[in-house]
Design a protein around this motif. Structure first.
Motif, short mmCIF file in Angstrom:
data_model
loop_
_atom_site.label_atom_id
_atom_site.label_comp_id
_atom_site.label_asym_id
_atom_site.label_seq_id
_atom_site.Cartn_x
_atom_site.Cartn_y
_atom_site.Cartn_z
N ALA A 33 50.89 67.70 22.99
CA ALA A 33 49.58 67.48 22.39
C ALA A 33 49.71 67.76 20.90
O ALA A 33 49.94 68.90 20.49
N GLN A 43 47.72 61.05 15.37
CA GLN A 43 48.04 59.82 16.09
C GLN A 43 49.30 59.18 15.53
O GLN A 43 50.13 58.64 16.28
N ALA A 51 53.69 55.97 26.25
CA ALA A 51 52.52 56.61 26.85
C ALA A 51 52.87 57.39 28.10
O ALA A 51 52.22 58.39 28.44
N GLY A 54 53.08 61.29 28.38
CA GLY A 54 51.91 62.15 28.43
C GLY A 54 51.55 62.76 27.11
O GLY A 54 50.68 63.64 27.05
N CYS A 55 52.19 62.32 26.02
CA CYS A 55 51.84 62.84 24.70
C CYS A 55 50.47 62.33 24.27
O CYS A 55 50.05 61.24 24.63
N SER A 56 49.77 63.16 23.50
CA SER A 56 48.41 62.81 23.09
C SER A 56 48.11 63.42 21.73
O SER A 56 48.79 64.35 21.28
N HIS A 58 44.94 64.98 19.16
CA HIS A 58 43.62 65.60 19.22
C HIS A 58 43.20 66.08 17.85
O HIS A 58 44.01 66.67 17.12
N GLN A 78 44.52 67.65 31.91
CA GLN A 78 45.43 66.50 32.00
C GLN A 78 46.72 66.85 32.73
O GLN A 78 47.22 66.05 33.54
#
Length: 246
Positions: A33, A43, A51, A54-56, A58, A78
């Protein structure tokens, strides 16, 4: 793939050392994250990472404890757990002691020390609740050792080192390790923003004769995040080219 199956949260991941750490962790198999006040920058950090990892990204203000908690809650929802937390978000200002305003003091302390506390506290809560024997990594500065910088910056980074020592002792029975990386002058946007004469003087004082690179800091973070450092906690580890000793 030294972090395969691990879930990591990295603050200040939109640029510099945080970006390098987040990307290296992802390359080593972690679901990362990327946390930053600037969502677009976070981003960009994870752009190009499949994708499926599982990287995101925030948007989080580390000075706001509710914002920090929401990010942790989202990651747990998640993935079910968080194994690694890097409290890297930081800021600075070019102020003399006499010229430091209350607002500048509050901003630097708020991001660098209070923000680190918010992240460390939430990491402790989340890891202990899930029974995770995790790793918390904080980021200080050589300025905390030699006082070579504005008062608010040096004080905030020295505070991070004290926070690490206390948290490491308290969390050791739960198998949670807490350590601090202490970088010297590093080629990041923050460093690039200081006056040229300051930067030249700092680099001249480094025995190895150059600035560090974000990737060099990231490699130490990877060591502290993984099993190779399983018996290391409460330590402040320098990456500073010999500028200061701990």
């Amino acid at each position: 793939m030294r972090l395969a199956g691990k879930v990591a949260l990295v603050t200040g991941a939109g640029q510099g050392m945080g970006r390098a750490i987040a990307r290296l962790f992802a390359q080593e198999g972690a679901a990362v994250a990327a946390i930053d006040l600037n969502l677009a920058a976070a981003q960009e950090t994870i752009a190009g990472i499949p994708a499926a990892t599982g990287c995101s990204a925030h948007a989080v203000n580390v000075t706001d404890s509710a914002s920090v908690r929401e990010a942790f809650d989202a990651l747990v929802a998640q993935h079910g757990r968080i194994d690694i937390v890097v409290a890297n978000a930081g800021t600075g200002a070019v102020d003399s002691l006499a010229g430091t305003s209350d607002e500048s003091w509050a901003r630097v302390i708020g991001v660098n020390l209070t923000g680190a506390f918010h992240v460390c506290r939430e990491a402790a809560r989340t890891m202990t609740a899930a029974g995770v024997r995790g790793s918390i990594i904080q980021v200080s500065s050589t300025a905390a050792l030699n006082g070579d910088g504005p008062a608010h910056y040096c004080a905030s980074k020295a505070g991070v080192m004290g926070l690490t020592r206390s948290a490491a002792r308290e969390l050791a029975p739960a198998g949670i390790r807490v350590n601090t990386i202490v970088p010297g002058p590093t080629n990041t946007p923050m460093m690039q923003g200081i006056p040229d004469e300051w930067a030249q003087a700092i680099v001249k004082a480094v025995p190895l004769g150059r600035m560090g690179e974000p990737d060099e800091v990231a490699r130490l973070a990877l060591f502290l995040a993984g099993d190779d450092s399983s018996f290391i906690t409460g330590q402040n580890l320098a990456v500073n080219g010999g500028l200061a000793f701990i």
